[in-house]
Enzyme design. Structure first.
Site, PDB file in Angstrom:
ATOM      1  N   SER A 151       9.764   5.292  -3.436  1.00 22.38           N
ATOM      2  CA  SER A 151       9.590   4.338  -2.337  1.00 22.38           C
ATOM      3  C   SER A 151       8.580   4.921  -1.361  1.00 22.38           C
ATOM      4  O   SER A 151       8.562   6.141  -1.136  1.00 22.38           O
ATOM      5  CB  SER A 151      10.934   4.142  -1.626  1.00 22.38           C
ATOM      6  N   ARG A 183       8.764   4.696   1.668  1.00 20.23           N
ATOM      7  CA  ARG A 183       9.526   5.210   2.821  1.00 20.23           C
ATOM      8  C   ARG A 183      10.109   6.599   2.565  1.00 20.23           C
ATOM      9  O   ARG A 183      10.583   7.243   3.501  1.00 20.23           O
ATOM     10  CB  ARG A 183      10.628   4.234   3.215  1.00 20.23           C
ATOM     11  N   HIS A 199       4.542   1.697  -8.040  1.00 19.73           N
ATOM     12  CA  HIS A 199       3.541   0.618  -7.963  1.00 19.73           C
ATOM     13  C   HIS A 199       2.601   0.670  -9.167  1.00 19.73           C
ATOM     14  O   HIS A 199       2.237  -0.359  -9.736  1.00 19.73           O
ATOM     15  CB  HIS A 199       2.667   0.770  -6.713  1.00 19.73           C
ATOM     16  N   GLN A 202       7.425  -9.531   8.015  1.00 19.22           N
ATOM     17  CA  GLN A 202       8.668  -9.118   7.362  1.00 19.22           C
ATOM     18  C   GLN A 202       9.319  -7.927   8.057  1.00 19.22           C
ATOM     19  O   GLN A 202      10.316  -7.394   7.580  1.00 19.22           O
ATOM     20  CB  GLN A 202       8.467  -8.865   5.866  1.00 19.22           C
ATOM     21  N   GLY A 223       0.804  -1.222   0.000  1.00 19.41           N
ATOM     22  CA  GLY A 223       0.000   0.000   0.000  1.00 19.41           C
ATOM     23  C   GLY A 223       0.834   1.268   0.000  1.00 19.41           C
ATOM     24  O   GLY A 223       2.033   1.243  -0.244  1.00 19.41           O
ATOM     25  N   HIS A 260       2.660   4.595  -4.955  1.00 20.07           N
ATOM     26  CA  HIS A 260       3.237   5.705  -5.723  1.00 20.07           C
ATOM     27  C   HIS A 260       3.360   5.260  -7.180  1.00 20.07           C
ATOM     28  O   HIS A 260       2.977   4.130  -7.532  1.00 20.07           O
ATOM     29  CB  HIS A 260       4.593   6.116  -5.134  1.00 20.07           C
ATOM     30  N   GLY A 303       8.867  -5.196  -8.632  1.00 19.47           N
ATOM     31  CA  GLY A 303       9.720  -4.097  -9.071  1.00 19.47           C
ATOM     32  C   GLY A 303      11.191  -4.405  -8.843  1.00 19.47           C
ATOM     33  O   GLY A 303      11.569  -5.039  -7.853  1.00 19.47           O
TER      34      GLY A 303
HETATM   35  O1  PAF Z   1       7.651  -5.257  -1.870  1.00 16.47           O
HETATM   36  C1  PAF Z   1       6.711  -5.234  -1.047  1.00 16.47           C
HETATM   37  O2  PAF Z   1       5.941  -4.293  -0.977  1.00 16.47           O
HETATM   38  C2  PAF Z   1       6.523  -6.415  -0.104  1.00 16.47           C
HETATM   39  O3  PAF Z   1       7.747  -6.924   0.324  1.00 16.47           O
HETATM   40  C3  PAF Z   1       5.628  -7.517  -0.680  1.00 16.47           C
HETATM   41  C4  PAF Z   1       6.255  -8.187  -1.889  1.00 16.47           C
HETATM   42  C5  PAF Z   1       4.276  -6.954  -1.052  1.00 16.47           C
HETATM   43  C6  PAF Z   1       5.415  -8.619   0.370  1.00 16.47           C
HETATM   44  O4  PAF Z   1       4.831  -8.118   1.523  1.00 16.47           O
END
Ligand code: PAF
Length: 272
Positions: free
Chosen positions: A176, A178, A28, A52, A22, A25, A138
């Protein structure tokens, strides 16, 4: 979602999947547009995946904007948004993880232990739930794209695997979610990653291929642009095996992770 995917498949529809966390940008959206070229129905998943993130990382404050995301997905041509709750993906008795053993240990994996185990576990679930014919990731998350390709092959998923190029701001900063954490000064100095990568590319174009020498120059560029930056790593690796190389050769990718005013940024560039 799984029965919707089954029904689509039964009607002969080709399904594309773009997994995301989510706060979308342009990067994506370029993946969604790419998926749309490959498939009739594109599913975009939005799931900030807790497994993660290490306990000291930014899971709780990771930017979220589901309403805005849905609007952007529609505009980019996406058809279905899959945004499960954490308890749906990880019910209370969840205990099965997927781990790509060797590739997950280097680079990001050495600084963020357990990170890729979380990524591969959730993406395997997304594959099982959405049953895509094609998936698009990506290049920005280079190591992730290598690991997930390996997982897709190892586990025999019948999925076409596409890696789309990194989308950059007009000054070169890789897009990104972030980047939102960067204030004005940090945003300016965050360009140190791109400048360092460009330096590497220029050196290779000028015939300099010793990676130790290139890394030294990249460090100098980073120090000059962002004196307070903390470099986690600069690595030259084969683009499939992630084995490090002493000389730039065909298929060499340079990747780096740098903390700019406490914001950890990653980027990479294929050198040959
Ligand atoms: O790249 C990401 O945004 C995440 O690592 C992913 C692949 C959606 C897995 O949570």
């Amino acid at each position: 979602m799984q029965s919707v995917a089954r029904r689509l498949a039964a009607r002969g529809k080709r399904i594309g999947l773009v997994p995301t966390m989510g706060y979308l940008h342009e990067g994506h959206l370029s993946l969604i547009r790419r998926a749309k070229k490959e498939a009739e129905v594109v599913i975009t998943s939005i799931f900030v995946n807790p497994t993660q993130f290490a306990p000291n990382e930014d899971f709780a404050r990771y930017p979220r904007d589901e309403k805005g995301d849905v609007r952007k997905i529609k505009t980019a041509g996406g058809d279905i948004v899959f945004a499960p709750k954490a308890s749906e993906i990880y019910p209370a008795d969840f205990q099965t993880y997927v781990n790509v053993e060797k590739l997950s240990q280097t680079l990001e994996g050495s600084v963020r232990p357990g990170h890729f185990r979380g990524v591969t576990t959730v993406v395997a679930q997304l594959f099982n739930i959405t049953r895509p014919d094609v998936v698009v990731f990506g290049m920005k998350d280079f190591q992730q794209s290598v690991i997930l390709r390996q997982m897709t092959e190892d586990l025999g998923y019948p999925i076409k695997y596409v890696v789309a190029p990194t989308v950059r701001e007009s000054d070169g900063l890789a897009m990104s979610s972030r980047n939102k954490y960067l204030d004005t000064v940090a945003r300016r100095e965050a360009l140190c990653l791109y400048y360092a990568l460009k330096t590497a590319r220029q050196m290779v174009a000028a015939g300099k291929t010793r990676t130790a020498i290139i890394a030294q120059e990249m460090r100098a560029v980073i120090r000059a642009t962002c004196p307070t930056a903390r470099i986690d790593y600069i690595a030259f690796t084969n683009m499939r095996t992630l084995e490090s190389v002493r000389n730039v050769q065909r298929g060499t990718v340079v990747s780096l992770a740098v903390r700019v005013y406490g914001v950890r940024l990653i980027d990479n560039m294929k050198l040959r």
